[in-house]
Design a protein around this motif. Structure first.
Motif, PDB file in Angstrom:
ATOM      1  N   TYR A 455      24.574  41.941  32.307  1.00  0.00           N
ATOM      2  CA  TYR A 455      25.940  42.479  32.318  1.00  0.00           C
ATOM      3  C   TYR A 455      26.510  42.479  33.736  1.00  0.00           C
ATOM      4  O   TYR A 455      27.695  42.209  33.940  1.00  0.00           O
ATOM      5  N   VAL A 456      25.671  42.797  34.708  1.00  0.00           N
ATOM      6  CA  VAL A 456      26.112  42.796  36.112  1.00  0.00           C
ATOM      7  C   VAL A 456      26.443  41.373  36.551  1.00  0.00           C
ATOM      8  O   VAL A 456      27.443  41.131  37.251  1.00  0.00           O
ATOM      9  N   ILE A 457      25.606  40.416  36.155  1.00  0.00           N
ATOM     10  CA  ILE A 457      25.833  39.017  36.514  1.00  0.00           C
ATOM     11  C   ILE A 457      27.167  38.524  35.975  1.00  0.00           C
ATOM     12  O   ILE A 457      27.947  37.867  36.670  1.00  0.00           O
ATOM     13  N   LYS A 458      27.445  38.861  34.725  1.00  0.00           N
ATOM     14  CA  LYS A 458      28.706  38.442  34.111  1.00  0.00           C
ATOM     15  C   LYS A 458      29.898  39.038  34.857  1.00  0.00           C
ATOM     16  O   LYS A 458      30.911  38.347  35.082  1.00  0.00           O
ATOM     17  N   LEU A 459      29.790  40.288  35.275  1.00  0.00           N
ATOM     18  CA  LEU A 459      30.877  40.943  36.007  1.00  0.00           C
ATOM     19  C   LEU A 459      31.103  40.273  37.363  1.00  0.00           C
ATOM     20  O   LEU A 459      32.244  39.992  37.748  1.00  0.00           O
ATOM     21  N   LEU A 460      30.001  39.990  38.087  1.00  0.00           N
ATOM     22  CA  LEU A 460      30.114  39.337  39.391  1.00  0.00           C
ATOM     23  C   LEU A 460      30.627  37.903  39.258  1.00  0.00           C
ATOM     24  O   LEU A 460      31.425  37.438  40.078  1.00  0.00           O
ATOM     25  N   GLU A 461      30.172  37.222  38.220  1.00  0.00           N
ATOM     26  CA  GLU A 461      30.618  35.843  38.012  1.00  0.00           C
ATOM     27  C   GLU A 461      32.114  35.799  37.718  1.00  0.00           C
ATOM     28  O   GLU A 461      32.834  34.914  38.187  1.00  0.00           O
ATOM     29  N   GLU A 462      32.585  36.766  36.955  1.00  0.00           N
ATOM     30  CA  GLU A 462      33.991  36.786  36.545  1.00  0.00           C
ATOM     31  C   GLU A 462      34.913  37.200  37.691  1.00  0.00           C
ATOM     32  O   GLU A 462      36.003  36.638  37.850  1.00  0.00           O
ATOM     33  N   PHE A 463      34.481  38.184  38.486  1.00  0.00           N
ATOM     34  CA  PHE A 463      35.377  38.757  39.494  1.00  0.00           C
ATOM     35  C   PHE A 463      34.968  38.448  40.938  1.00  0.00           C
ATOM     36  O   PHE A 463      35.785  38.593  41.841  1.00  0.00           O
ATOM     37  N   GLY A 464      33.721  38.039  41.159  1.00  0.00           N
ATOM     38  CA  GLY A 464      33.276  37.821  42.525  1.00  0.00           C
ATOM     39  C   GLY A 464      33.834  36.577  43.161  1.00  0.00           C
ATOM     40  O   GLY A 464      34.046  36.517  44.381  1.00  0.00           O
ATOM     41  N   ALA A 465      34.076  35.539  42.348  1.00  0.00           N
ATOM     42  CA  ALA A 465      34.478  34.264  42.934  1.00  0.00           C
ATOM     43  C   ALA A 465      35.687  33.629  42.254  1.00  0.00           C
ATOM     44  O   ALA A 465      36.506  33.000  42.921  1.00  0.00           O
ATOM     45  N   ASN A 466      35.822  33.777  40.965  1.00  0.00           N
ATOM     46  CA  ASN A 466      36.773  32.953  40.217  1.00  0.00           C
ATOM     47  C   ASN A 466      38.188  32.950  40.787  1.00  0.00           C
ATOM     48  O   ASN A 466      38.660  31.976  41.351  1.00  0.00           O
ATOM     49  N   CYS A 467      38.918  34.039  40.611  1.00  0.00           N
ATOM     50  CA  CYS A 467      40.325  34.052  41.017  1.00  0.00           C
ATOM     51  C   CYS A 467      40.477  34.144  42.534  1.00  0.00           C
ATOM     52  O   CYS A 467      41.384  33.550  43.120  1.00  0.00           O
ATOM     53  N   SER A 468      39.588  34.881  43.183  1.00  0.00           N
ATOM     54  CA  SER A 468      39.702  35.075  44.632  1.00  0.00           C
ATOM     55  C   SER A 468      39.512  33.773  45.394  1.00  0.00           C
ATOM     56  O   SER A 468      40.238  33.491  46.353  1.00  0.00           O
ATOM     57  N   VAL A 469      38.545  32.947  44.981  1.00  0.00           N
ATOM     58  CA  VAL A 469      38.327  31.689  45.706  1.00  0.00           C
ATOM     59  C   VAL A 469      39.481  30.716  45.458  1.00  0.00           C
ATOM     60  O   VAL A 469      39.831  29.915  46.324  1.00  0.00           O
ATOM     61  N   SER A 523      47.854  30.623  35.490  1.00  0.00           N
ATOM     62  CA  SER A 523      47.322  30.555  34.124  1.00  0.00           C
ATOM     63  C   SER A 523      46.181  31.541  33.929  1.00  0.00           C
ATOM     64  O   SER A 523      46.067  32.171  32.874  1.00  0.00           O
ATOM     65  N   SER A 524      45.329  31.693  34.955  1.00  0.00           N
ATOM     66  CA  SER A 524      44.208  32.631  34.860  1.00  0.00           C
ATOM     67  C   SER A 524      44.697  34.072  34.776  1.00  0.00           C
ATOM     68  O   SER A 524      44.152  34.890  34.025  1.00  0.00           O
ATOM     69  N   LEU A 525      45.742  34.386  35.534  1.00  0.00           N
ATOM     70  CA  LEU A 525      46.274  35.755  35.530  1.00  0.00           C
ATOM     71  C   LEU A 525      46.982  36.079  34.224  1.00  0.00           C
ATOM     72  O   LEU A 525      46.942  37.224  33.746  1.00  0.00           O
ATOM     73  N   LEU A 526      47.633  35.076  33.627  1.00  0.00           N
ATOM     74  CA  LEU A 526      48.364  35.311  32.379  1.00  0.00           C
ATOM     75  C   LEU A 526      47.452  35.379  31.174  1.00  0.00           C
ATOM     76  O   LEU A 526      47.804  35.985  30.155  1.00  0.00           O
ATOM     77  N   ASP A 527      46.302  34.748  31.258  1.00  0.00           N
ATOM     78  CA  ASP A 527      45.380  34.706  30.118  1.00  0.00           C
ATOM     79  C   ASP A 527      44.070  35.392  30.489  1.00  0.00           C
ATOM     80  O   ASP A 527      43.082  34.746  30.838  1.00  0.00           O
ATOM     81  N   GLN A 528      44.068  36.703  30.432  1.00  0.00           N
ATOM     82  CA  GLN A 528      42.873  37.477  30.747  1.00  0.00           C
ATOM     83  C   GLN A 528      42.329  38.089  29.452  1.00  0.00           C
ATOM     84  O   GLN A 528      42.765  39.155  29.015  1.00  0.00           O
ATOM     85  N   SER A 529      41.400  37.360  28.844  1.00  0.00           N
ATOM     86  CA  SER A 529      40.802  37.836  27.599  1.00  0.00           C
ATOM     87  C   SER A 529      39.799  38.941  27.892  1.00  0.00           C
ATOM     88  O   SER A 529      39.271  39.041  29.010  1.00  0.00           O
ATOM     89  N   PRO A 530      39.515  39.804  26.907  1.00  0.00           N
ATOM     90  CA  PRO A 530      38.543  40.886  27.112  1.00  0.00           C
ATOM     91  C   PRO A 530      37.177  40.334  27.511  1.00  0.00           C
ATOM     92  O   PRO A 530      36.754  39.269  27.046  1.00  0.00           O
ATOM     93  N   LEU A 531      36.505  41.049  28.378  1.00  0.00           N
ATOM     94  CA  LEU A 531      35.197  40.623  28.867  1.00  0.00           C
ATOM     95  C   LEU A 531      34.123  41.130  27.910  1.00  0.00           C
ATOM     96  O   LEU A 531      33.961  42.347  27.723  1.00  0.00           O
ATOM     97  N   VAL A 532      33.397  40.197  27.304  1.00  0.00           N
ATOM     98  CA  VAL A 532      32.385  40.531  26.299  1.00  0.00           C
ATOM     99  C   VAL A 532      31.139  39.705  26.565  1.00  0.00           C
ATOM    100  O   VAL A 532      31.225  38.523  26.890  1.00  0.00           O
ATOM    101  N   LEU A 533      29.975  40.313  26.422  1.00  0.00           N
ATOM    102  CA  LEU A 533      28.698  39.605  26.561  1.00  0.00           C
ATOM    103  C   LEU A 533      27.701  40.176  25.568  1.00  0.00           C
ATOM    104  O   LEU A 533      27.471  41.389  25.538  1.00  0.00           O
ATOM    105  N   PHE A 534      27.117  39.311  24.751  1.00  0.00           N
ATOM    106  CA  PHE A 534      26.130  39.713  23.747  1.00  0.00           C
ATOM    107  C   PHE A 534      26.664  40.833  22.852  1.00  0.00           C
ATOM    108  O   PHE A 534      25.930  41.748  22.471  1.00  0.00           O
TER     109      PHE A 534
END
Length: 598
Positions: A455-469, A523-534
């Motif tokens: 769950y932590v990995i998914k959170l970091l993957e989603e917010f640590g690099a995607n939109c910011s980079v 496009s990423s900011l307009l389409d923010q689907s709920p974060l779900v894992l397993f």
């Protein structure tokens, strides 16, 4: 022989491209020698360079070709129209990804410094970009190496006489475990779990013992040991700089291609493999009318090639000044894209085989994406092949090699940036710096090693690099093309290569590539689907933490801008002129120079 010396980072701006430079063929553009220009000492001599040209190429290819090529591209390709997806993918590569890739290689090679100090030679007010990039690379290191640790755990588990995910008789299995390979006429339902799925979820992760982010459970000591071994390997590969990492990549960058070739040949001989290939490539042209397909193509090519992470800039900074970085950019970009395409065949021949064995539609088998594709779907297929132990060992060794290459690049970007920013303090203490950085990344990864670490990995993957980079590299393209100036940048390239970039590249750098990035960001900011894992839906407070993580890197840019403007003396107009104009070299630390033979 008369030799005229120009400082490469200032002379061209000051003299506005003298005719003798414009007419100079590439073979006459040489690195300065103290024998000819004794007052100038090129910094590249003190910071080292690649032993061989192939060391550099393999390092760049190794960074660009990572785990995402194996798990992300095949899934996105079939989801977005199969063969039709190749149209937007190629267009986005040509007009967006490759120009940005070329730009970063050229910047690094010309200025011979990392991502933090390079901005004083381009546009000092944007120096916060360098700090933001280093923070993003740290976040990636916190979770990416744990995924490699999972692969190492699987590699160790593959040493048993029989793979532990081939049957349902293990202590961690549940009544829902269904081994449809071992028995005929087995009914597969929505409640069924394969042995490979339960091994990954209940043995490797032990995620059933975690309640979520609010209660991530205890530490997985086996994964802790695997991660320690990974970081130990990383340290001894980076501690001496490119002279050691350049040797390691000869193995880590080439071995995956050998394994991919073996797996492709084996997969093509499996029953039902043709179903997977047809499903992978059958074009659905109607998909091209959907905006999301073009967004996915743009995002995939960007994150696959990897501009914006400071890695390309750092690796290129160890090149000779007259290295043909244009050719390197084309070669490595094409190799990266072809590897993604090849990985699709490797994955979908196996998915077709599994669909044949389960007697279900291939859409049901191909629903897994991300790490699940590598740690559930593919191991499950391997376990039921002849020679399963061999193929399992080879597959997870390939994953480890793919992951290590990208880790080398990400950490080298931070190391190079810091050493070049503080050369008097850190140049002779590189080994200590690498040790501190590796230990810091190891400690930062501890949260990902808990039973709820996925769950932590998914959170970091989603917010640590995607939109910011994306935002960071957008500002980088704007700063270079609009503030430093496309004419000046093209002059720099001409000094290195002997020819100026064509009109196509100029248009891409000035307009198309920034528009390409703005398109992905919006496009990423307009389409923010709920974060779900397993099946676990992330609570609102965790999403807020994710936004703080994203902001923590990007905020370096406006903070440094404010700092630079406040502390620069003079009127507002004078301050802006100073902050937007490249600084002159620091006394005693002249930049690399160019010797011209009249």
């Amino acid at each position: 022989m008369e030799v005229v010396c120009f400082k490469s980072q200032t002379s061209m701006a000051e003299v506005d491209s003298p005719p003798e430079v414009d007419r100079l063929p590439q073979r006459d553009v040489l690195m300065v020698s103290s024998r000819f220009c004794p007052r100038l000492e090129p910094s590249i001599d003190s910071r080292g360079k690649w032993n061989k040209k192939m060391d550099f190429l393999l390092s760049v290819i190794g960074f660009a070709v990572d785990l995402g090529n194996v798990w992300r591209f095949p899934y996105i390709c079939y989801q977005n129209g199969g063969g039709a997806f190749l149209v937007p993918y190629v267009l986005m590569a040509v007009f967006g990804g490759i120009p940005l890739f070329y730009m970063e290689l050229a910047l690094g090679q010309y200025h011979h410094v990392g991502v933090i100090p390079i901005w004083k030679h381009i546009c000092p007010i944007f120096k916060g970009i360098g700090y933001a990039v280093c923070i993003i690379d740290l976040y990636v290191a916190f979770y990416y190496n744990t995924i490699i640790a999972w692969a190492l755990y699987y590699f160790y588990s593959s040493m048993d006489s029989s793979l532990p995910w081939t049957h349902c008789n293990n202590p961690w299995n549940t009544p829902n475990c269904t081994n449809y390979f071992a028995y005929s006429n087995v009914t597969w339902s929505n409640f069924s779990h394969s042995p490979a799925e339960e091994f990954y979820m209940r043995k490797v992760l032990e995620i059933q013992k975690a309640e979520g982010l609010q209660d991530p459970g205890g530490m997985r000591w086996q994964l802790l040991l695997c991660l320690f071994l990974i970081f130990t390997t990383v340290y001894f590969s980076l501690w001496k700089g490119v002279k050691t990492s350049g040797k390691v990549v000869w193995l880590t960058a080439t071995f995956p291609y050998l394994v991919l070739s073996i797996l492709l040949i084996r997969g093509a001989t499996l029953p039902g493999a043709w179903r997977g290939i047809v499903f992978y490539l059958q074009p659905n042209w109607e998909k091209l009318l959907s905006t999301s397909v073009w967004v996915d193509a743009a995002a995939q090519i960007f994150f696959s090639l990897g501009p914006g992470f400071g890695v390309l800039l750092a690796l290129a900074s160890y090149n000779q000044i007259n290295n043909n970085c244009f050719r390197d950019a084309l070669i490595t970009s094409v190799v990266n894209c072809l590897t993604s395409f090849l990985s699709g065949f490797v994955i979908f021949t196996v998915l077709g085989y599994m669909a044949e064995m389960r007697d279900i539609d291939i859409e049901e088998v191909a629903k897994d994406k991300g790490p699940s594709l590598l740690f559930i779907t593919y191991p499950e297929a391997i376990a039921n092949m002849v020679g399963s132990t061999f193929f399992s060992i080879a597959f997870f060794l390939m994953m480890i090699a793919l992951g290590l290459d990208s880790t080398f690049g990400g950490l080298e970007a931070i190391i190079t940036a810091l050493v070049d920013e503080y050369p008097q303090t850190l140049t002779k203490r590189r080994e200590l710096l690498v040790l501190v950085l590796v230990v810091g990344c190891f400690l930062g990864s501890l949260a990902t090693l808990t039973q709820g670490g996925a769950y932590v990995i998914k959170l970091l993957e989603e917010f640590g690099a995607n939109c910011s980079v994306l935002a960071v590299v957008f500002l980088e393209a704007i700063a270079v093309s609009w503030f430093y100036g496309i004419r000046q940048f093209c002059r720099d390239v001409k000094v290195m290569l002997g020819f100026s970039p064509g009109l196509f590249w100029k248009i891409c750098w000035v307009a198309i590539s920034p528009a390409f990035l703005a398109f992905i960001i919006i496009s990423s900011l307009l389409d923010q689907s709920p974060l779900v894992l397993f099946g676990y839906r992330y609570p609102a407070w965790s999403i807020s933490i994710g936004h703080l993580i994203s902001t923590s890197s990007f905020i370096c840019i406006p903070i440094y801008m404010a700092y630079k403007l406040i502390w620069t003396p003079g009127s507002l107009k004078q301050r802006l002129e100073v902050c937007l104009r490249p600084e002159k070299p620091h006394p005693g630390q002249p930049p690399d120079s160019i010797c011209l033979r009249p």
